[in-house]
Scaffold this motif. Structure first.
Motif, short mmCIF file in Angstrom:
data_model
loop_
_atom_site.label_atom_id
_atom_site.label_comp_id
_atom_site.label_asym_id
_atom_site.label_seq_id
_atom_site.Cartn_x
_atom_site.Cartn_y
_atom_site.Cartn_z
N ASN A 103 58.27 41.40 54.73
CA ASN A 103 58.29 40.39 55.78
C ASN A 103 59.59 39.60 55.74
N SER A 104 59.74 38.71 54.76
CA SER A 104 60.96 37.89 54.67
C SER A 104 61.54 37.87 53.27
N GLN A 105 60.75 38.26 52.27
CA GLN A 105 61.25 38.21 50.89
C GLN A 105 62.13 39.41 50.60
N PHE A 106 63.21 39.14 49.87
CA PHE A 106 64.15 40.20 49.52
C PHE A 106 64.64 39.97 48.11
N PHE A 107 65.29 40.99 47.56
CA PHE A 107 65.88 40.86 46.23
C PHE A 107 67.24 41.53 46.21
N ILE A 108 68.06 41.06 45.26
CA ILE A 108 69.39 41.60 45.03
C ILE A 108 69.42 42.09 43.59
N CYS A 109 69.77 43.36 43.41
CA CYS A 109 69.78 43.97 42.07
C CYS A 109 70.98 43.51 41.26
N PHE A 110 70.72 43.17 39.99
CA PHE A 110 71.78 42.85 39.04
C PHE A 110 72.39 44.12 38.45
N ASP A 111 71.59 45.18 38.40
CA ASP A 111 71.97 46.38 37.68
C ASP A 111 71.26 47.57 38.31
N ASN A 112 71.45 48.74 37.72
CA ASN A 112 70.77 49.94 38.20
C ASN A 112 69.26 49.73 38.07
N ALA A 113 68.54 49.97 39.17
CA ALA A 113 67.07 49.87 39.18
C ALA A 113 66.54 51.11 39.91
N SER A 114 66.96 52.29 39.44
CA SER A 114 66.64 53.54 40.13
C SER A 114 65.14 53.81 40.22
N PHE A 115 64.34 53.18 39.35
CA PHE A 115 62.88 53.36 39.43
C PHE A 115 62.30 52.81 40.73
N LEU A 116 63.09 52.01 41.47
CA LEU A 116 62.65 51.47 42.77
C LEU A 116 63.04 52.39 43.93
N ASP A 117 63.93 53.34 43.67
CA ASP A 117 64.45 54.20 44.75
C ASP A 117 63.32 54.89 45.51
N GLY A 118 63.43 54.85 46.85
CA GLY A 118 62.45 55.51 47.71
C GLY A 118 61.14 54.77 47.86
N GLN A 119 61.01 53.60 47.20
CA GLN A 119 59.75 52.84 47.28
C GLN A 119 59.92 51.46 47.90
N TYR A 120 61.17 51.04 48.07
CA TYR A 120 61.50 49.75 48.67
C TYR A 120 62.61 49.98 49.67
N THR A 121 62.64 49.17 50.73
CA THR A 121 63.61 49.36 51.80
C THR A 121 64.94 48.67 51.49
N VAL A 122 65.97 49.48 51.26
CA VAL A 122 67.33 48.97 51.08
C VAL A 122 67.89 48.65 52.46
N TRP A 123 68.43 47.42 52.62
CA TRP A 123 68.95 47.00 53.93
C TRP A 123 70.39 46.46 53.87
N GLY A 124 70.96 46.38 52.67
CA GLY A 124 72.32 45.85 52.59
C GLY A 124 72.88 45.94 51.19
N GLU A 125 74.14 45.46 51.07
CA GLU A 125 74.79 45.45 49.76
C GLU A 125 75.76 44.29 49.67
N VAL A 126 75.80 43.67 48.51
CA VAL A 126 76.74 42.57 48.27
C VAL A 126 78.14 43.16 48.21
N THR A 127 79.05 42.62 49.02
CA THR A 127 80.44 43.09 49.01
C THR A 127 81.37 42.07 48.35
N ASP A 128 80.91 40.83 48.23
CA ASP A 128 81.72 39.79 47.60
C ASP A 128 80.80 38.68 47.10
N GLY A 129 81.12 38.11 45.95
CA GLY A 129 80.37 36.97 45.45
C GLY A 129 79.23 37.31 44.51
N MET A 130 79.21 38.53 43.97
CA MET A 130 78.12 38.90 43.06
C MET A 130 78.06 37.97 41.84
N GLU A 131 79.20 37.36 41.50
CA GLU A 131 79.20 36.42 40.36
C GLU A 131 78.29 35.22 40.64
#
Length: 158
Positions: A103-131
């Motif tokens: 619905n509205s909740q989202f998460f940003i991965c700190f590291d590889n989380a391949s166990f989530l692949d294909g089970q959650y909808t990826v909609w974007g990627e951090v391009t700047d400011g990950m720090e």
């Protein structure tokens, strides 16, 4: 014209730890990108806390109650699972056990989380400011949670 399209698919997330730029991926999840932009334009995310921040895993936000128990007043979205991997900087939708409950909740991965692949909808990627994401207070929930000060579609700020 190409630059305008980029701005329309770029989010500027101002957190209490600094600014984060996210490239939206309508090619992967058009309905989810549309929802994120709609909520950002309504100011839904402004002031919402990062209620679940697990070191080495991910930072989650988007619950209006700050507990991970709610969403927006809009209907839940059908899953748009895709082949994009969950790696550092990946932005993906949180959901319940029901794959069609994002619905509205989202998460940003700190590291590889391949166990989530294909089970959650990826909609974007951090391009700047990950720090800034790395610096968020950790915990479930954090004792002194950080927040989203504002989330804007870059085209609206240009």
């Amino acid at each position: 014209m190409a630059e305008e399209k980029d701005l329309e698919n770029t989010l500027v997330l101002e957190t209490s730890k600094g600014e984060v730029t996210i490239r939206l991926r309508p090619d992967l999840a058009p309905k989810h990108v549309e929802r994120i932009k709609e909520l950002a334009r309504e100011g839904f995310y402004d002031g919402i806390i990062f209620h679940r921040v697990i070191d080495g895993f991910m930072a989650q936000a988007g619950c209006p109650h700050g507990r991970g128990t709610g969403g927006s007043d809009k209907p839940d979205l059908p899953a748009e699972f895709n082949a994009q991997p969950h790696v550092r900087g990946t932005c993906s939708m949180a959901r319940t056990m029901d794959p069609n409950s994002a619905n509205s909740q989202f998460f940003i991965c700190f590291d590889n989380a391949s166990f989530l692949d294909g089970q959650y909808t990826v909609w974007g990627e951090v391009t700047d400011g990950m720090e800034a994401i790395d610096a968020l207070a950790k915990g479930e929930p954090p004792a002194s949670p950080d927040s989203i000060v504002s989330m804007k579609v870059a085209a609206d700020a240009a």
